[in-house]
Scaffold this motif. Structure first.
Motif, PDB file in Angstrom:
ATOM      1  N   ALA A 194       0.836  -1.274   0.118  1.00 12.44           N
ATOM      2  CA  ALA A 194       0.093   0.033   0.172  1.00 12.44           C
ATOM      3  C   ALA A 194       0.991   1.337   0.084  1.00 12.44           C
ATOM      4  CB  ALA A 194      -0.977  -0.116   1.275  1.00 12.44           C
ATOM      5  N   VAL A 195       0.273   2.229  -0.644  1.00  8.22           N
ATOM      6  CA  VAL A 195       1.210   3.661  -0.841  1.00  8.22           C
ATOM      7  C   VAL A 195      -0.035   4.584  -0.225  1.00  8.22           C
ATOM      8  CG1 VAL A 195       2.177   5.371  -1.990  1.00  8.22           C
ATOM      9  CG2 VAL A 195       2.330   3.020  -2.962  1.00  8.22           C
ATOM     10  N   ASN A 196       0.573   5.521   0.711  1.00  8.30           N
ATOM     11  CA  ASN A 196      -0.113   6.519   1.549  1.00  8.30           C
ATOM     12  C   ASN A 196       0.257   7.871   1.134  1.00  8.30           C
ATOM     13  OD1 ASN A 196      -1.176   8.423   3.127  1.00  8.30           O
ATOM     14  ND2 ASN A 196      -0.939   7.262   5.145  1.00  8.30           N
ATOM     15  N   ARG A 197      -0.165   8.558   0.192  1.00  7.05           N
ATOM     16  CA  ARG A 197       0.245   9.753  -0.190  1.00  7.05           C
ATOM     17  C   ARG A 197      -0.614  10.992   0.548  1.00  7.05           C
ATOM     18  NH1 ARG A 197       0.268   6.803  -5.153  1.00  7.05           N
ATOM     19  NH2 ARG A 197       2.437   6.481  -6.048  1.00  7.05           N
ATOM     20  N   ALA A 206       3.978   7.216   2.859  1.00 10.55           N
ATOM     21  CA  ALA A 206       4.339   5.843   3.257  1.00 10.55           C
ATOM     22  C   ALA A 206       4.084   4.940   2.377  1.00 10.55           C
ATOM     23  CB  ALA A 206       3.728   5.802   4.735  1.00 10.55           C
ATOM     24  N   VAL A 207       4.742   3.881   2.470  1.00 18.45           N
ATOM     25  CA  VAL A 207       4.738   2.634   1.898  1.00 18.45           C
ATOM     26  C   VAL A 207       5.063   1.229   2.617  1.00 18.45           C
ATOM     27  CG1 VAL A 207       5.804   1.064   0.006  1.00 18.45           C
ATOM     28  CG2 VAL A 207       5.879   3.739  -0.374  1.00 18.45           C
ATOM     29  N   GLY A 208       4.038   0.248   2.660  1.00 21.63           N
ATOM     30  CA  GLY A 208       3.875  -0.549   3.460  1.00 21.63           C
ATOM     31  C   GLY A 208       3.715  -1.959   2.802  1.00 21.63           C
ATOM     32  N   VAL A 209       4.184  -2.941   3.581  1.00 27.54           N
ATOM     33  CA  VAL A 209       3.784  -4.363   3.197  1.00 27.54           C
ATOM     34  C   VAL A 209       3.299  -5.163   4.539  1.00 27.54           C
ATOM     35  CG1 VAL A 209       5.404  -4.541   1.496  1.00 27.54           C
ATOM     36  CG2 VAL A 209       6.106  -5.117   3.850  1.00 27.54           C
ATOM     37  N   PRO A 210       2.424  -6.442   4.381  1.00 35.20           N
ATOM     38  CA  PRO A 210       1.961  -6.754   5.410  1.00 35.20           C
ATOM     39  C   PRO A 210       3.032  -7.730   6.154  1.00 35.20           C
ATOM     40  CG  PRO A 210       1.165  -8.060   3.546  1.00 35.20           C
ATOM     41  CD  PRO A 210       2.149  -6.857   3.034  1.00 35.20           C
ATOM     42  N   VAL A 211       2.977  -8.122   7.421  1.00 38.99           N
ATOM     43  CA  VAL A 211       3.596  -9.016   8.223  1.00 38.99           C
ATOM     44  C   VAL A 211       2.542 -10.079   8.524  1.00 38.99           C
ATOM     45  CG1 VAL A 211       4.905  -9.617  10.205  1.00 38.99           C
ATOM     46  CG2 VAL A 211       5.395  -7.411   9.089  1.00 38.99           C
TER      47      VAL A 211
END
Length: 258
Positions: A194-197, A206-211
């Motif tokens: 996901a990217v949060n602009r 912010a850029v993120g991936v799941p754990v």
């Protein structure tokens, strides 16, 4: 049109910020000494002692017989919840530090509770222009990178329950458009990141991936945050690959811990 929700105050009060950060540390990490709190906050030991004394006075902290400070009645989490959060946080922190060393951007670990996302660990970049620590902060889940990742694992019925009109009766303006949200969550699930602009804060990307847990269900979000002026979409594939490598390492450490 949604507005970013969190904006740093124009006149921050350092002592209040230090006290709040100390309380967050005690709640998320299970306990700390005066010296540890002082080191983490970057203040003198005497200052940390005064902060902790006030937290004890207001029941935000207690001190045990070993002079270790712990979360007080106001902040106390259920034992099971605290154990899970502590384990997840401890396993992830070394990998957050490696991410910061690799990318020189602030790295975060976030969990979801209902319709909110809470940052349970944050390691700041060393750059002069950087995103500050978000540790302990709570945002609407649909406005954060990790929140979107964790919401994307829910089915339509679960999503409808979380965002039911009844739950938002007193604050209807805060309720997201479910049709639009479902569409976005399907895209996030399909992409795996996901990217949060600037959804949560102006000037931030912010850029993120799941754990994921052993069953493959996302249990937390691993992300990096940066000033929007430094974000380059051409670097997104490399950024996602680096985050995914870190997430797989966290999952392996969690599996070994069990």
């Amino acid at each position: 049109m949604d507005k970013p929700l969190k904006t740093p105050p124009p006149y921050p009060i350092a002592s209040v910020d230090h006290a709040l950060r100390a309380a967050t540390m005690l709640q998320l990490e299970g306990g700390a000494t005066v010296s540890q709190i002082a080191e983490r906050l970057g203040v003198a030991r005497s200052t940390a002692h005064r902060l902790l004394a006030m937290l004890i006075y207001r029941d935000f902290a207690v001190q045990d017989e070993n002079r270790v400070y712990r979360a007080g009645p106001v902040l106390e989490l259920a034992a099971h919840s605290q154990s899970q959060v502590s384990l997840l946080r401890a396993a992830t922190l070394p990998h957050l530090r490696r991410l910061v060393n690799l990318l020189d951007e602030t790295a975060n670990l976030t969990i979801r509770t209902g319709d909110t996302a809470r940052f349970i660990a944050s390691v700041e970049s060393g750059q002069a222009l950087r995103v500050g620590s978000r540790e302990g902060m709570v945002f609407p889940a649909h406005r954060t990178t990790a929140g979107l990742l964790l919401l994307s694992a829910l089915d339509d019925a679960e999503l409808a329950e979380i965002y039911s009109a009844a739950r938002y009766r007193d604050r209807p303006a805060d309720r997201p458009d479910l049709v639009q949200l479902r569409s976005e969550l399907k895209r996030v699930a399909r992409n795996g990141f996901a990217v949060n602009r600037e959804r949560s804060e102006r000037g931030l990307v912010a850029v993120g991936v799941p754990v994921r847990d052993r069953d493959g269900t996302p249990q937390a979000g691993l992300s990096v945050s940066m000033p929007s002026v430094r974000y380059d979409s051409h670097n997104l594939p490399s950024l996602v690959a680096t985050l995914n490598a870190a997430a797989r390492a966290v999952e392996a450490d969690l599996a070994a811990a069990h």
